[in-house]
Structures are given as structure tokens and as C-alpha cells.
Design an enzyme around this catalytic site. Structure first.
Site, PDB file in Angstrom:
ATOM      1  N   PHE A  55       8.521  15.868  -1.684  1.00 44.12           N
ATOM      2  CA  PHE A  55       9.586  15.046  -0.321  1.00 44.12           C
ATOM      3  C   PHE A  55      11.010  15.557   0.300  1.00 44.12           C
ATOM      4  CE2 PHE A  55       6.571  11.825   2.092  1.00 44.12           C
ATOM      5  CZ  PHE A  55       6.170  12.248   1.152  1.00 44.12           C
ATOM      6  N   LEU A  56      10.797  17.194  -0.738  1.00 42.43           N
ATOM      7  CA  LEU A  56      12.270  17.901  -0.659  1.00 42.43           C
ATOM      8  C   LEU A  56      11.570  18.787   0.253  1.00 42.43           C
ATOM      9  CD1 LEU A  56      13.360  18.396  -3.731  1.00 42.43           C
ATOM     10  CD2 LEU A  56      14.332  16.787  -1.517  1.00 42.43           C
ATOM     11  N   GLU A 108      -1.670   9.289   5.218  1.00 44.12           N
ATOM     12  CA  GLU A 108      -2.610   9.941   5.375  1.00 44.12           C
ATOM     13  C   GLU A 108      -3.434  11.009   5.950  1.00 44.12           C
ATOM     14  OE1 GLU A 108      -1.931   8.402   9.847  1.00 44.12           O
ATOM     15  OE2 GLU A 108      -1.067   6.335   9.356  1.00 44.12           O
ATOM     16  N   LEU A 167      -0.495   4.618   0.584  1.00 43.47           N
ATOM     17  CA  LEU A 167      -1.355   5.847   0.456  1.00 43.47           C
ATOM     18  C   LEU A 167      -0.637   6.459   1.583  1.00 43.47           C
ATOM     19  CD1 LEU A 167      -3.217   4.860   2.986  1.00 43.47           C
ATOM     20  CD2 LEU A 167      -4.183   3.203   1.936  1.00 43.47           C
ATOM     21  N   GLU A 192       0.596  -1.150   0.133  1.00 43.93           N
ATOM     22  CA  GLU A 192       0.194   0.269  -0.157  1.00 43.93           C
ATOM     23  C   GLU A 192       0.849   0.955   0.012  1.00 43.93           C
ATOM     24  OE1 GLU A 192      -2.331   2.025  -0.761  1.00 43.93           O
ATOM     25  OE2 GLU A 192      -3.573   0.025  -0.651  1.00 43.93           O
ATOM     26  N   CYS A 216       4.507   4.939   9.534  1.00 39.40           N
ATOM     27  CA  CYS A 216       5.313   4.174   8.452  1.00 39.40           C
ATOM     28  C   CYS A 216       6.845   4.557   8.701  1.00 39.40           C
ATOM     29  CB  CYS A 216       4.423   4.205   7.461  1.00 39.40           C
ATOM     30  SG  CYS A 216       3.201   3.770   7.226  1.00 39.40           S
TER      31      CYS A 216
HETATM   32  C1  UDX Z   1      -1.297  -0.867   8.910  1.00 36.20           C
HETATM   33  C2  UDX Z   1      -0.314  -2.065   8.995  1.00 36.20           C
HETATM   34  O1  UDX Z   1      -0.751  -2.634   7.235  1.00 36.20           O
HETATM   35  C3  UDX Z   1       1.329  -1.682   8.526  1.00 36.20           C
HETATM   36  O2  UDX Z   1       2.179  -2.797   8.096  1.00 36.20           O
HETATM   37  C4  UDX Z   1       1.019  -0.669   7.921  1.00 36.20           C
HETATM   38  O3  UDX Z   1       3.387  -0.643   8.439  1.00 36.20           O
HETATM   39  C5  UDX Z   1       1.250   0.509   8.677  1.00 36.20           C
HETATM   40  O4  UDX Z   1      -0.920   0.537   8.316  1.00 36.20           O
HETATM   41  P1  UDX Z   1      -2.803   0.443  10.391  1.00 36.20           P
HETATM   42  O5  UDX Z   1      -4.092   0.180   9.329  1.00 36.20           O
HETATM   43  O6  UDX Z   1      -1.744   2.123  10.772  1.00 36.20           O
HETATM   44  O7  UDX Z   1      -1.672  -0.172   9.957  1.00 36.20           O
HETATM   45  O8  UDX Z   1      -2.835   0.230  11.717  1.00 36.20           O
HETATM   46  P2  UDX Z   1      -4.093  -0.010  12.711  1.00 36.20           P
HETATM   47  O9  UDX Z   1      -4.372   2.076  12.697  1.00 36.20           O
HETATM   48  O10 UDX Z   1      -3.308  -0.318  14.180  1.00 36.20           O
HETATM   49  O11 UDX Z   1      -5.166  -0.786  12.191  1.00 36.20           O
HETATM   50  C6  UDX Z   1      -4.824  -2.786  12.335  1.00 36.20           C
HETATM   51  C7  UDX Z   1      -6.447  -2.783  12.933  1.00 36.20           C
HETATM   52  O12 UDX Z   1      -6.401  -4.304  12.830  1.00 36.20           O
HETATM   53  C8  UDX Z   1      -6.892  -2.356  14.358  1.00 36.20           C
HETATM   54  O13 UDX Z   1      -7.596  -1.703  13.890  1.00 36.20           O
HETATM   55  C9  UDX Z   1      -7.252  -3.828  14.857  1.00 36.20           C
HETATM   56  O14 UDX Z   1      -7.689  -4.158  15.789  1.00 36.20           O
HETATM   57  C10 UDX Z   1      -6.615  -4.575  13.805  1.00 36.20           C
HETATM   58  N1  UDX Z   1      -6.786  -5.967  14.555  1.00 36.20           N
HETATM   59  C11 UDX Z   1      -5.140  -6.064  15.064  1.00 36.20           C
HETATM   60  C12 UDX Z   1      -6.995  -7.469  13.929  1.00 36.20           C
HETATM   61  O15 UDX Z   1      -8.033  -7.410  13.413  1.00 36.20           O
HETATM   62  N2  UDX Z   1      -6.525  -8.325  14.078  1.00 36.20           N
HETATM   63  C13 UDX Z   1      -5.138  -8.851  14.829  1.00 36.20           C
HETATM   64  O16 UDX Z   1      -4.325  -9.974  14.995  1.00 36.20           O
HETATM   65  C14 UDX Z   1      -4.585  -7.506  15.024  1.00 36.20           C
HETATM   66  C1  UDX Z   2       3.888   7.450   4.038  1.00 33.51           C
HETATM   67  C2  UDX Z   2       4.842   6.747   2.429  1.00 33.51           C
HETATM   68  O1  UDX Z   2       4.674   8.165   1.715  1.00 33.51           O
HETATM   69  C3  UDX Z   2       2.722   6.211   1.944  1.00 33.51           C
HETATM   70  O2  UDX Z   2       3.581   6.021   0.305  1.00 33.51           O
HETATM   71  C4  UDX Z   2       2.990   4.355   2.611  1.00 33.51           C
HETATM   72  O3  UDX Z   2       1.556   4.236   2.370  1.00 33.51           O
HETATM   73  C5  UDX Z   2       2.977   5.159   4.203  1.00 33.51           C
HETATM   74  O4  UDX Z   2       4.228   5.794   4.789  1.00 33.51           O
HETATM   75  P1  UDX Z   2       2.310   8.877   5.205  1.00 33.51           P
HETATM   76  O5  UDX Z   2       3.258   8.677   6.626  1.00 33.51           O
HETATM   77  O6  UDX Z   2       0.900   8.517   6.039  1.00 33.51           O
HETATM   78  O7  UDX Z   2       3.231   8.047   4.188  1.00 33.51           O
HETATM   79  O8  UDX Z   2       2.821  10.589   5.255  1.00 33.51           O
HETATM   80  P2  UDX Z   2       3.755  11.630   4.618  1.00 33.51           P
HETATM   81  O9  UDX Z   2       2.839  12.200   3.429  1.00 33.51           O
HETATM   82  O10 UDX Z   2       4.556   9.921   3.683  1.00 33.51           O
HETATM   83  O11 UDX Z   2       5.010  11.870   5.537  1.00 33.51           O
HETATM   84  C6  UDX Z   2       5.650  11.083   6.740  1.00 33.51           C
HETATM   85  C7  UDX Z   2       6.957  11.777   7.811  1.00 33.51           C
HETATM   86  O12 UDX Z   2       7.526  12.508   6.922  1.00 33.51           O
HETATM   87  C8  UDX Z   2       5.394  13.424   7.240  1.00 33.51           C
HETATM   88  O13 UDX Z   2       5.909  13.394   9.470  1.00 33.51           O
HETATM   89  C9  UDX Z   2       5.757  14.129   7.319  1.00 33.51           C
HETATM   90  O14 UDX Z   2       5.816  15.478   8.022  1.00 33.51           O
HETATM   91  C10 UDX Z   2       7.240  14.219   7.081  1.00 33.51           C
HETATM   92  N1  UDX Z   2       7.679  15.207   5.263  1.00 33.51           N
HETATM   93  C11 UDX Z   2       6.901  14.105   4.568  1.00 33.51           C
HETATM   94  C12 UDX Z   2       8.670  15.896   5.690  1.00 33.51           C
HETATM   95  O15 UDX Z   2       9.311  16.289   6.635  1.00 33.51           O
HETATM   96  N2  UDX Z   2       8.807  16.479   4.606  1.00 33.51           N
HETATM   97  C13 UDX Z   2       8.434  15.929   3.396  1.00 33.51           C
HETATM   98  O16 UDX Z   2       9.203  16.680   2.320  1.00 33.51           O
HETATM   99  C14 UDX Z   2       7.113  14.906   3.697  1.00 33.51           C
END
Ligand code: UDX
Ligand code: UDX
Length: 429
Positions: free
Chosen positions: A249-250, A155, A153, A151, A260
Site C-alpha cells: 500500500f505504498l 476485490e 477481502l 470482511e 470501499c
Molecule cells: C459489500 C457490503 O457488504 C458493504 O458494506 C461493503 O462495504 C462492501 O461490500 P458489495 O458486496 O460490494 O457490498 O455490494 P453489491 O455487490 O452491491 O452486493 C450487494 C447485494 O445485496 C446485491 O446483489 C443486492 O441485490 C443485494 N441486496 C441488497 C439484497 O439482497 N437485499 C437488500 O435489501 C439489498
Molecule cells: C479494500 C481493502 O484492501 C480490503 O481489506 C477491504 O475489505 C475492502 O477495501 P479493495 O477496495 O478491493 O479492498 O482494493 P484495494 O486493493 O485495497 O485497493 C483500493 C484502491 O487503492 C484501488 O483503487 C487501488 O488502485 C488503490 N491502491 C492500492 C493504490 O493506489 N496504491 C496502493 O499501494 C494500493
């Protein structure tokens, strides 16, 4: 198609909702009964722009369902996605116990051919382990395929990223699974890249690490800018105009946080180590990122001399703008450090306060940016919320005891802030 998503968190819930939006029949599974009850009652446990409307619409259309029963999901769906957390362990390696548990649970319920798709971010070769696990726990002779579908995406813009992706990657070892995966993704009209399992898994870690590297690179350049009098925003614009580099991302600032990048970069270092490669470059990326917050705090200490008993306002607690997520947020780390040093801190975030109040009761929050600034001796910007740009900065200056701004995200215009009467500090300019 009938699709199940196991794990209804930031990734699983958005993915399931978008699959429903393009016409699939989706069951979102979660083992957290309270979360499932909440979702069934129409309450969305996370803030993600556009998500609530899409969930409501697809629930009404009966294309989106919620359950705590993994058996129901596996029974009713041809394709079962795994989207459970893969958190870091103390040594930086990935805790795969949730993925393993879910693989076993899926195995126990498979009766006929299923495609099991790993969407969680996992170390290379995890798909092979998932397949081994399902084979071991499933009834003999049951057919299935394991696919890796990372994935990408972000946030805060997750719905848009999912509906209009740059590319869709999946790693498969069978043409049957590949055909079903094409069916899942054809409504998205995006380029599809099919690879082997291991390459798909590596694409995720290699991509996230590269993006983090870009951030640390510009933060290192920001340090040089500060020492030389150059302006990192101009340098980033000049670099980014080269299509081979790109401006995204700069953005120099406080460094990367979130659920992540920090965990994925340390996981990639660990995975490489286990495979016999010392990924020194990524270790430096981590170090620059950790130093970035420290350099910012030093600026604050240099100007305020001592932080103890100083009234400080902080704007931003979420790890980035447009989200309520505070996991591994640099803003939280900075707020905690200031509280530890005795500062009297009042923080505000448009969406992140509820989670902050639950998890970090030592950080005091207020209901508006103006309250945070009122009587403050310094105001910090820790998250890149665009909302902060349009605040009434004249009102803020008038309400502050001493008008010092420390903009950790280069959100505001230095000359404008100076002309409004602020003493303004930012990063790399
Ligand atoms: C995801 C993951 O897929 C991770 O690998 C990726 O790097 C970041 O995003 P995320 O969706 O952010 O994690 O996690 P979270 O919001 O904590 O959601 C996970 C969900 O899985 C929770 O709602 C939790 O209750 C559920 N869960 C966890 C199950 O249903 N079964 C389990 O055994 C453990
Ligand atoms: C990231 C990846 O972008 C996405 O592709 C992956 O699936 C999940 O991890 P996310 O963590 O949701 O997504 O946010 P992102 O927009 O990448 O930002 C990550 C962090 O970097 C944030 O703390 C943001 O403030 C920081 N950031 C981002 C910077 O400091 N500078 C930048 O130019 C961009």
C-alpha cells in the site's frame, strides 16, 4: 454447518462460496430476482479470479444454493450473515437502510435461536441497533445473538484473501454465539481474534482508513519527489524495507478508488464527528487523494496544451487490476473529464468495459489496447493491470501518432520506455 448469506454481491457471493468450499452448507440469498436466476443458471454476475470454478464445484456438491427467499435462508441456517450494501449518503454518512430492512426481514422469520452476523461495513454501534431492531420485530421470547464480523477481502484477490486470511475478527456479546462463530471459521486455519461488538466494527473502519492513509502518504511523497528529482519507487522500497512500515500500500499513482475506501474514509470522518472528534488527518487523506487525479490531468494538459480534439487512448477503467468493478474508479473519473474537455478518447480495459458501456456511454471503448493506442497522440495508463506490462510496446509506439505515455500507475519502467522511443511520464519519478 448451515449458513445463510443475505446479499450475493462482491462480498456475499465470495464469502458464501468460500464457506461452501470448506465444507459448510450455504444458501446465498438476494432480493434481485434476475441475479438469483442468473446464479441458478450457472452464470456468475461478477468477475473475480477463481470464483467461477469454486461456485460450479460447490453447486455440484450441493453445498451451495441460491434463493430470493430470506425466509428460506433463516429457516434452514443456524448462522445468518448480512452482506448488503452500505452506500454513502450526500453528507458522507452511511445509508443503513438495507441493513435495517434485512434485520427486520430476518426478525420476521426467526423461530428458534439464530446468530445474525453483520459482514457489511457499518459504523460503530450498528450491531446494537441491529439487535434492537430484531428484538422489536421478532416474536416475543425468540432467542438470537448479533455478531460483527468485518470482511477484509480485496476485490481481484477476494477468494485468496478469504481462504487464507491474515486474521479473522469477530465481535460477540455471548459465549454461545462465539462458539458457533469458531465453528464457522475453524476450517480456515487462521488466527481468530474475538472482541466486543463495537471494537470489531471499529477495526474495519480503522483498518481501511489506515490503508488509505498509507496511499495518500506515498502520493504526497510522490509530489515531493517530482519537485526534487527523487524517485518515489526507490523511496517506497527504502521505507517499505523497514518491517514496521512494510512495502504494501505504498504504490504511488492516481490514488484510491473502489466501492470501499472512498466511502469508508468519509464514513469514518462522519462517525468520528458524531462522536465528538474532528478527524482532521483523514480529511487530509481525502484531499490528497482528490488532488492526485487533478495533478495527473495537469501533467497531461501541460504536455498536450489543449485536450480538445486530441486523440487519446486510455488503458484501464476498473478501479484496480484483476476486477471488472468500476465503482468510484479514478480511471472513469479521468476519462469523463477528458471527454468533457473535448478529447477524442478511446478506452480499453480487460474486464471493466461491459460495466463502463452500461453506465458511462459517453466513454467510447475498443476491444484491445492496440486499438486504443492506434493513431493516438497520447496513451494513458489508469489501472494497474499487470497485463499491460506485457503488451507489444514496439508495436504500440509504431502505431501512435505521437508516442507520449502518461503512466498513472507506475506500471512500466521509465528507462525501458525511453529506450523504446517513448516520451514517458509517470507519478513521482
Ligand atoms: C459489500 C457490503 O457488504 C458493504 O458494506 C461493503 O462495504 C462492501 O461490500 P458489495 O458486496 O460490494 O457490498 O455490494 P453489491 O455487490 O452491491 O452486493 C450487494 C447485494 O445485496 C446485491 O446483489 C443486492 O441485490 C443485494 N441486496 C441488497 C439484497 O439482497 N437485499 C437488500 O435489501 C439489498
Ligand atoms: C479494500 C481493502 O484492501 C480490503 O481489506 C477491504 O475489505 C475492502 O477495501 P479493495 O477496495 O478491493 O479492498 O482494493 P484495494 O486493493 O485495497 O485497493 C483500493 C484502491 O487503492 C484501488 O483503487 C487501488 O488502485 C488503490 N491502491 C492500492 C493504490 O493506489 N496504491 C496502493 O499501494 C494500493
Amino acid at each position: 454447518m448451515n449458513i445463510a448469506i443475505v446479499g450475493s454481491g462482491y462480498v456475499g457471493l465470495v464469502t458464501g462460496t468460500c464457506f461452501a468450499e470448506v465444507g459448510h452448507n450455504v444458501i446465498c440469498v438476494d432480493n434481485d430476482d434476475a441475479k438469483v436466476a442468473q446464479l441458478k443458471a450457472g452464470k456468475i454476475p461478477i468477475y473475480e479470479p477463481g470464483l467461477e470454478d469454486l461456485i460450479r464445484k460447490n453447486v455440484q456438491l450441493k453445498r451451495l444454493h441460491f434463493t430470493n427467499s430470506i425466509g428460506e435462508g433463516v429457516e434452514k441456517s443456524q448462522v445468518v450473515f448480512i452482506a448488503v450494501p452500505t452506500p454513502p449518503q450526500h453528507d458522507g454518512s452511511v445509508d443503513l437502510s438495507y441493513v435495517e430492512t434485512v434485520a427486520r426481514q430476518i426478525a420476521e422469520h426467526i423461530k428458534e435461536y439464530r446468530v445474525v452476523v453483520d459482514k457489511s461495513t457499518v459504523p460503530v454501534k450498528t450491531g446494537e441497533k441491529v439487535a434492537e431492531t430484531i428484538r422489536r420485530y421478532a416474536k416475543p421470547g425468540v432467542e438470537f445473538d448479533v455478531v460483527s464480523n468485518p470482511e477484509f477481502l480485496r476485490e481481484g484477490s477476494a477468494v485468496e484473501d478469504l481462504m487464507k486470511p491474515d486474521r479473522i475478527v469477530f465481535g460477540v456479546n455471548s459465549s454461545k454465539a462465539s462458539a458457533l462463530m469458531h465453528e464457522v471459521y475453524s476450517p480456515f486455519n487462521a488466527p481468530i481474534m474475538v472482541t466486543d461488538l463495537n471494537s470489531a466494527e471499529l477495526i474495519k473502519h480503522a483498518s481501511n482508513s489506515f490503508l488509505a492513509l498509507k496511499i495518500s502518504y506515498i502520493n504526497a511523497v510522490a509530489a515531493i519527489c517530482e519537485a526534487s528529482g527523487a524517485d518515489v519507487e526507490k523511496v517506497a522500497a527504502g521505507m517499505g524495507a523497514d518491517k514496521r512500515i512494510g512495502r504494501q500500500f505504498l504504490n504511488a499513482g492516481l490514488g484510491y478508488g473502489g466501492s470501499c475506501f472512498p466511502k469508508d474514509i468519509s464514513a469514518f470522518i462522519k462517525i468520528s464527528e458524531e462522536l465528538g472528534y474532528n478527524f482532521q488527518l483523514l480529511k487530509e487523506v481525502e484531499k490528497i487523494n482528490a488532488d492526485q487525479g487533478e495533478r495527473f490531468l495537469k501533467k497531461l494538459r501541460d504536455k498536450l496544451w489543449v485536450l480538445k480534439d486530441k486523440k487519446i487512448g486510455q488503458l484501464g477503467l476498473a478501479f484496480k487490476g484483476n476486477t471488472d468493478d468500476i465503482r468510484m474508479s479514478v480511471g472513469i473519473r479521468i476519462a469523463e473529464q477528458m471527454v468533457k474537455e473535448g478529447a477524442s478518447l478511446l478506452a480499453y480495459d480487460p474486464k471493466g468495459m461491459e460495466k463502463c458501456n452500461q453506465l458511462h456511454p459517453d466513454i467510447k471503448t475498443v476491444n484491445s489496447a492496440y486499438e486504443a493506442a492506434n493513431g493516438a497522440e497520447a496513451l494513458i495508463i489508469a489501472t494497474e493491470w499487470v497485463d499491460f506490462k506485457s503488451l507489444d510496446w514496439v508495436k504500440i509506439r509504431e502505431s501512435m501518432r505521437t508516442p507520449l505515455i502518461f503512466d498513472g500507475r507506475n506500471l512500466l519502467d521509465p528507462s525501458e520506455m525511453k529506450s523504446l522511443g517513448f516520451e514517458y511520464y509517470s507519478v513521482g519519478r
